[in-house]
Design an enzyme around this catalytic site. Structure first.
Site, PDB file in Angstrom:
ATOM      1  N   GLN A 130     -32.028  -0.368 -18.332  1.00 27.42           N
ATOM      2  CA  GLN A 130     -32.294  -0.812 -19.703  1.00 27.42           C
ATOM      3  C   GLN A 130     -33.138  -2.082 -19.710  1.00 27.42           C
ATOM      4  OE1 GLN A 130     -29.158  -0.520 -22.719  1.00 27.42           O
ATOM      5  NE2 GLN A 130     -29.306  -2.705 -22.995  1.00 27.42           N
ATOM      6  N   SER A 133     -33.360  -7.201 -22.617  1.00 24.87           N
ATOM      7  CA  SER A 133     -33.270  -8.670 -22.623  1.00 24.87           C
ATOM      8  C   SER A 133     -34.465  -9.318 -21.944  1.00 24.87           C
ATOM      9  CB  SER A 133     -32.008  -9.125 -21.884  1.00 24.87           C
ATOM     10  OG  SER A 133     -30.876  -8.510 -22.436  1.00 24.87           O
ATOM     11  N   GLU A 249     -24.274   2.561 -26.446  1.00 23.83           N
ATOM     12  CA  GLU A 249     -23.823   1.670 -25.366  1.00 23.83           C
ATOM     13  C   GLU A 249     -22.431   1.132 -25.698  1.00 23.83           C
ATOM     14  OE1 GLU A 249     -26.440  -1.600 -24.404  1.00 23.83           O
ATOM     15  OE2 GLU A 249     -25.194  -2.176 -22.712  1.00 23.83           O
TER      16      GLU A 249
HETATM   17  C1  LIG Z   1     -22.977  -7.477 -16.908  1.00 21.08           C
HETATM   18  C2  LIG Z   1     -24.219  -7.562 -17.735  1.00 21.08           C
HETATM   19  C3  LIG Z   1     -25.144  -6.543 -17.676  1.00 21.08           C
HETATM   20  C4  LIG Z   1     -26.323  -6.614 -18.420  1.00 21.08           C
HETATM   21  N1  LIG Z   1     -27.247  -5.623 -18.275  1.00 21.08           N
HETATM   22  C5  LIG Z   1     -28.380  -5.661 -19.009  1.00 21.08           C
HETATM   23  C6  LIG Z   1     -29.355  -4.632 -18.873  1.00 21.08           C
HETATM   24  O1  LIG Z   1     -29.198  -3.709 -18.059  1.00 21.08           O
HETATM   25  N2  LIG Z   1     -30.473  -4.699 -19.604  1.00 21.08           N
HETATM   26  C7  LIG Z   1     -30.683  -5.698 -20.512  1.00 21.08           C
HETATM   27  O2  LIG Z   1     -31.704  -5.675 -21.206  1.00 21.08           O
HETATM   28  N3  LIG Z   1     -29.803  -6.730 -20.644  1.00 21.08           N
HETATM   29  C8  LIG Z   1     -28.656  -6.724 -19.913  1.00 21.08           C
HETATM   30  N4  LIG Z   1     -27.736  -7.766 -20.030  1.00 21.08           N
HETATM   31  C9  LIG Z   1     -28.061  -8.896 -20.856  1.00 21.08           C
HETATM   32  C10 LIG Z   1     -27.224  -8.982 -22.131  1.00 21.08           C
HETATM   33  O3  LIG Z   1     -27.629  -8.020 -23.069  1.00 21.08           O
HETATM   34  C11 LIG Z   1     -27.369 -10.418 -22.662  1.00 21.08           C
HETATM   35  O4  LIG Z   1     -26.802 -11.279 -21.690  1.00 21.08           O
HETATM   36  C12 LIG Z   1     -26.647 -10.605 -23.973  1.00 21.08           C
HETATM   37  O5  LIG Z   1     -27.282  -9.884 -24.998  1.00 21.08           O
HETATM   38  C13 LIG Z   1     -26.575 -12.106 -24.351  1.00 21.08           C
HETATM   39  O6  LIG Z   1     -27.846 -12.680 -24.301  1.00 21.08           O
HETATM   40  P1  LIG Z   1     -28.110 -14.025 -23.461  1.00 21.08           P
HETATM   41  O7  LIG Z   1     -27.573 -13.838 -22.099  1.00 21.08           O
HETATM   42  O8  LIG Z   1     -29.552 -14.336 -23.613  1.00 21.08           O
HETATM   43  O9  LIG Z   1     -27.224 -15.127 -24.179  1.00 21.08           O
HETATM   44  P2  LIG Z   1     -27.579 -15.920 -25.490  1.00 21.08           P
HETATM   45  O10 LIG Z   1     -28.123 -14.973 -26.496  1.00 21.08           O
HETATM   46  O11 LIG Z   1     -28.420 -17.090 -25.120  1.00 21.08           O
HETATM   47  O12 LIG Z   1     -26.155 -16.385 -25.952  1.00 21.08           O
HETATM   48  C14 LIG Z   1     -25.489 -17.516 -25.399  1.00 21.08           C
HETATM   49  C15 LIG Z   1     -24.185 -17.716 -26.148  1.00 21.08           C
HETATM   50  O13 LIG Z   1     -24.430 -17.974 -27.530  1.00 21.08           O
HETATM   51  C16 LIG Z   1     -23.730 -17.049 -28.357  1.00 21.08           C
HETATM   52  N5  LIG Z   1     -24.563 -16.694 -29.510  1.00 21.08           N
HETATM   53  C17 LIG Z   1     -25.869 -16.348 -29.490  1.00 21.08           C
HETATM   54  N6  LIG Z   1     -26.292 -16.043 -30.734  1.00 21.08           N
HETATM   55  C18 LIG Z   1     -25.239 -16.204 -31.551  1.00 21.08           C
HETATM   56  C19 LIG Z   1     -25.047 -16.055 -32.950  1.00 21.08           C
HETATM   57  N7  LIG Z   1     -26.038 -15.657 -33.761  1.00 21.08           N
HETATM   58  N8  LIG Z   1     -23.811 -16.293 -33.468  1.00 21.08           N
HETATM   59  C20 LIG Z   1     -22.783 -16.689 -32.663  1.00 21.08           C
HETATM   60  N9  LIG Z   1     -22.916 -16.867 -31.321  1.00 21.08           N
HETATM   61  C21 LIG Z   1     -24.120 -16.621 -30.779  1.00 21.08           C
HETATM   62  C22 LIG Z   1     -23.505 -15.833 -27.460  1.00 21.08           C
HETATM   63  O14 LIG Z   1     -22.370 -15.086 -27.884  1.00 21.08           O
HETATM   64  C23 LIG Z   1     -23.269 -16.492 -26.116  1.00 21.08           C
HETATM   65  O15 LIG Z   1     -21.928 -16.910 -26.006  1.00 21.08           O
HETATM   66  C24 LIG Z   1     -26.558  -7.731 -19.285  1.00 21.08           C
HETATM   67  C25 LIG Z   1     -25.611  -8.771 -19.334  1.00 21.08           C
HETATM   68  C26 LIG Z   1     -24.456  -8.694 -18.582  1.00 21.08           C
HETATM   69  C27 LIG Z   1     -23.477  -9.821 -18.651  1.00 21.08           C
END
Ligand SMILES: Cc1cc2nc3c(=O)[nH]c(=O)nc-3n(C[C@H](O)[C@H](O)[C@H](O)COP(=O)(O)OP(=O)(O)OC[C@H]3O[C@@H](n4cnc5c(N)ncnc54)[C@H](O)[C@@H]3O)c2cc1C
Length: 395
Positions: A130, A133, A249
């Site tokens: 996928q 991100s 998903e």
């Molecule tokens: C095990 C695992 C597998 C993954 N696999 C994939 C994959 O295969 N492909 C892919 O594309 N992505 C993948 N991801 C990425 C995942 O989709 C993102 O980590 C997730 O969407 C969070 O984005 P970020 O890490 O940028 O955190 P951020 O968006 O920077 O968030 C940081 C913190 O802020 C909080 N936050 C952010 N926005 C808000 C809001 N509006 N209101 C309240 N709180 C908020 C979040 O909850 C989090 O606690 C994976 C992640 C994990 C942990």
């Protein structure tokens, strides 16, 4: 009614005859079989179970038979699931294609796209990753910047990078979101494309994790050509496609409580800590906490079953799918926190200590459980979706 009961009896008999006993034991991380061109089996039982389910079309029992599915009615597919659960059959394979992309292709793909991608997915020959991100586009996914320019032939030329791509280094194909218009509201300039990972200009770099293992990758695109036929849905209509995919998903993740992913039987792990050899209760406080956890988990699985049946009846379950994902993943974390606390120092042991069969890998799965509350949209983001779409609260 009679037909349903006959089908259940036949299914049960077939599973009993064809699912090797070793494939009815709880699944561990190492025993997952990932479909794909490089599928690996640790033993013959895994291979046999994979091949028998594949040949019956039961990687996706309710998909059309001509596309490699089982051709069953939704009610029959549910019976297959229930009987697998009853016999504790492991999933024969893990496959993001079947869980997430396939249902989207069935709904929105052209006939040619279905014929190109669904049969290899169903035969377990194709592994998908996928590509959503990006470094500054996780929760705020619509801010993604990886661009796709349409060239003179109508094909796409992709540039940019993705991050946290699970198993990007093992995947054959990626379904990805790319920016195809920068002049409109951010959600309206995104397209959903399928990218062959062997394409010229794709570079994959695993990200090393604290555990020493790596499931995450960065994926870089440098003038990668993607044929026009690999666009799913309309140009600039990718946001709607992505939202549908994320629902699948979340549904797949909320199924983890049904034995579809490595997990522990909380009661089996806790029992020796709660009772002495004569069966005398040693720890009433822990027992109460465990009972509360088991009741929550039972309530969840009944609700999950109801939501699933509503989905099969074609009711809108977009709101419930967020609730299910949130509750299931948070319950899994609560379970592992309780078990690691109950086990004391043993609960934090990583390697080299003597565990009972029930205790194996507790610490690893405790850490893994936390990741489920982030992937597929974090718990906070699910709460926002529930507040807006289910409760109708202002943004
Ligand atoms: C095990 C695992 C597998 C993954 N696999 C994939 C994959 O295969 N492909 C892919 O594309 N992505 C993948 N991801 C990425 C995942 O989709 C993102 O980590 C997730 O969407 C969070 O984005 P970020 O890490 O940028 O955190 P951020 O968006 O920077 O968030 C940081 C913190 O802020 C909080 N936050 C952010 N926005 C808000 C809001 N509006 N209101 C309240 N709180 C908020 C979040 O909850 C989090 O606690 C994976 C992640 C994990 C942990």
């Amino acid at each position: 009614m009679q037909d349903t009961e006959n089908f259940r009896a036949e299914t049960r008999a077939w599973l009993e005859a064809n699912c090797p006993p070793a494939m009815r034991q709880p699944l561990t991380q190492e025993q997952i079989v990932w479909s794909g061109s490089t599928v690996k089996f640790a033993n013959d039982d895994q291979r046999v179970w994979f091949e028998r389910m594949r040949d019956r079309g039961w990687f996706a029992p309710d998909w059309p038979a001509e596309l490699g599915g089982g051709g069953l009615a939704p009610k029959q597919a549910r019976i297959v699931e229930q009987e697998m659960l009853r016999l504790a059959c492991r999933p024969p394979q893990f496959n993001l294609g079947v869980w997430m992309l396939g249902p989207v292709l069935l709904e929105l793909g052209t006939e040619a796209q279905k014929r190109e991608h669904l049969p290899p997915m169903m035969e377990g020959r194709m592994r998908w990753c996928q590509g959503f991100s990006e470094p500054n586009a996780g929760s705020d996914l619509a801010s993604l910047k990886t661009s796709a320019r349409v060239d003179e032939n109508g094909d796409f030329v992709v540039n940019g990078s993705k991050i946290w791509t699970s198993y990007g280094d093992a995947a054959d194909w990626m379904y990805a979101l790319v920016r195809t218009d920068t002049t409109v509201k951010k959600q309206q300039g995104i397209s959903f494309v399928l990218i062959d990972m062997k394409s010229h200009g794709v570079t994959v770099k695993p990200i090393e994790l604290i555990s020493g293992k790596s499931s995450f990758c960065e994926v870089f695109f440098d003038d990668v050509r993607v044929p026009a036929r690999q666009l799913i849905g309309p140009l600039n209509g990718g946001w709607t496609v992505a939202k549908k995919l994320l629902q699948h998903e979340r549904a797949a993740m909320s199924k983890f409580s049904e034995g579809a992913a490595p997990s522990h039987d909380a009661l089996a792990v806790a029992r020796p800590y709660l009772y002495d050899e004569d069966g005398t209760l040693l720890e009433p406080v822990w027992r109460d906490r465990l009972a509360a956890l088991l009741m929550d988990s039972h309530a969840f699985s009944l609700t999950h079953q109801r939501v699933k049946e509503e989905g099969m009846a074609r009711m809108d379950i977009s709101g419930p799918s967020s609730i299910m994902k949130l509750v299931q993943t948070e319950q899994e974390v609560a379970k592992y926190e309780l078990l690691t606390q109950l086990m004391g120092q043993r609960g934090l042991s990583w390697e080299g200590s003597e565990f009972s069969a029930d205790e194996h890998d507790i610490c690893r799965l405790w850490l893994l459980a936390k990741t489920y509350t982030i992937s597929g949209g974090s718990s906070e983001v699910q709460l926002n979706i529930i507040a807006k779409r289910v409760l109708g609260l202002p943004g």
